[in-house]
Scaffold this active site. Structure first.
Site, short mmCIF file in Angstrom:
data_model
loop_
_atom_site.label_atom_id
_atom_site.label_comp_id
_atom_site.label_asym_id
_atom_site.label_seq_id
_atom_site.Cartn_x
_atom_site.Cartn_y
_atom_site.Cartn_z
N GLY A 113 -3.48 0.88 30.39
CA GLY A 113 -4.87 1.34 30.42
C GLY A 113 -5.30 1.60 31.84
CE LYS A 139 -9.61 -5.94 34.67
NZ LYS A 139 -10.67 -6.66 33.94
CG ASP A 166 -19.22 -5.47 29.07
OD1 ASP A 166 -20.02 -4.71 28.48
OD2 ASP A 166 -18.29 -5.07 29.78
#
Length: 418
Positions: free
Chosen positions: A114, A136, A231
């Protein structure tokens, strides 16, 4: 005609003879026979090269010192935040070196899982555990920065629940901010609901809602502190190889006391999932998380995003569209047409009703996540909703002109759904 000059020179040649200078025709200089001195107003090529080399070296030295200070100052700052007295107890998180991260990801040249405003997620292989991981790498240009990186590490590393994405370790070295998670084989929920990766069956969808509710109940009620995620959205819900749902991305999350469970802060979240009171006051609470949960529940039932600019204004907002169907007693008409009516009507009605209950514009009229779970499990009756969509003084209309884009953090930490 060939010139005879070379022949004449050869005939007149004598040992030790030196031809006169062409400049003046006179005898050679008595100072050693060298060329005349250049004007003092000009710099030799050698001197110029030395000056350029010196300036280049000085520039590189300054840049190097600045880079060194920035990187190690960043490392020290993160260490102070992560490992201060408040968070030393109970911290069980592996710290990886940058060399180890590079080996996991083939020096960041491996498969990308991603990419967005935060940076890039790579697929990596952790050799000592013989398992694949998600790495990440937060972009240096990302607005998330140290605070969000530290928030993710502090909160999720202290949380243990089957429906939360497991954070395996972290790396903060030489200015890099990197997080290592368990690999979720089926990616994010939004890739299936909105991008056609896989058509999720109704049984899987209903189970995902229950998993998400379980994760939120743990965050709100079961830990030492109440965790406000702030979120909750489809792209932050990850699916494992068996399509079990796990909530991830705690960069905006905050710890609060159970007694207060309310925090006034800068506006943060994603358009379409933000509770109206958050937009007007910046106050995050359990109720604002429940609102976001309600939006996701409606997305799962309807198979469409919370905001769809391509639709006409009356249907651009998912919440408004579902409320309109409820008012006209046509609630099941909003069910995802891709399901081809292959769903349990009782469960679909329950999910839609709970979704509308959770997105009530008045935060004190929303259910707690515990109450929502009881209805979803058919342990309590369906909620009694008003016959028409309620409004609030601070209710903010979603502007239909909002365009879809890649998620990115702004100065107010708001993102726009893709």
């Amino acid at each position: 005609m060939l010139s005879l000059e070379p022949t004449l020179i050869c005939k007149n040649f004598k040992p030790g003879y030196k031809p006169p200078s062409k400049r003046g025709g006179g005898p050679p200089s008595k100072r050693g026979g060298g060329p005349p001195l250049k004007s003092s107003g000009r710099i030799s090529t050698t001197a110029m090269a030395g000056i350029v080399a010196g300036a280049t070296f000085a520039t590189l030295l300054i840049v190097g010192i600045f880079w060194w200070n920035c990187c190690y100052k960043l490392d020290d700052e993160i260490s102070d935040v992560l490992f201060g007295d408040e968070f030393q107890n109970g911290m069980e998180l592996r710290k990886f070196s940058l060399v180890q991260i590079a080996k996991m990801t083939n020096n960041f040249n491996g498969e990308k899982l991603g990419e967005g405003g935060f940076g890039v997620v790579y697929k990596g292989y952790l050799r000592d555990l013989d398992t694949y991981v998600a790495v990440k790498r937060i972009s240096k240009a990302s607005k998330q920065g140290i605070k969000e990186f530290a928030s993710e590490v502090k909160i999720i590393s202290r949380s243990r629940h089957k429906n939360l994405v497991k954070l395996i370790g972290q790396c903060h070295e030489k200015g890099e901010l990197i997080l290592v998670y368990e690999l979720m084989a089926n990616g994010s929920l939004d890739s299936h609901l909105f991008k056609g990766k896989t058509l999720l069956t109704w049984e899987v969808r209903f189970k995902i809602v229950q998993d998400l509710a379980s994760a939120l109940f743990y965050l709100h009620e079961e830990g030492d502190h109440c965790v406000l995620h702030r979120d909750i959205k489809a792209s932050n819900i990850m699916l494992d190889s068996s399509f079990n749902a796990k909530l991830g991305d705690f960069g905006l999350a905050r710890l609060v006391d159970h007694a207060k469970a309310l925090q006034t802060t800068h506006l943060a979240g994603t358009m379409g999932y933000l509770a109206p009171e958050c937009v007007s006051s910046g106050k995050a609470s359990k109720e604002s998380d429940v609102y976001s949960f309600g939006v996701v529940a409606l997305e799962i039932a309807c198979g469409r995003r919370s905001i769809e600019p391509k639709y006409e204004e009356s249907q651009a907002s998912l919440v408004a569209w579902v409320w309109d169907a409820y008012e006209n007693q046509r609630l099941l008409d909003v069910a995802d047409p891709k399901l081809c009516m292959n769903f349990d009507a009782k469960q679909m009605e329950c999910l839609l009703m709970v979704g509308l209950w959770c997105v009530h514009p008045h935060q004190h009229l929303r259910p707690s996540i515990r109450q929502a779970i009881q209805v979803l499990n058919f342990e309590a009756p369906l909620p009694k909703l008003p016959s028409t969509r309620p409004t609030a003084a601070y209710d903010t209309q979603i502007i239909s002109e909002i365009q879809a884009s890649e998620p990115c953090f702004t100065g107010m930490s708001i993102t726009v759904p893709r």
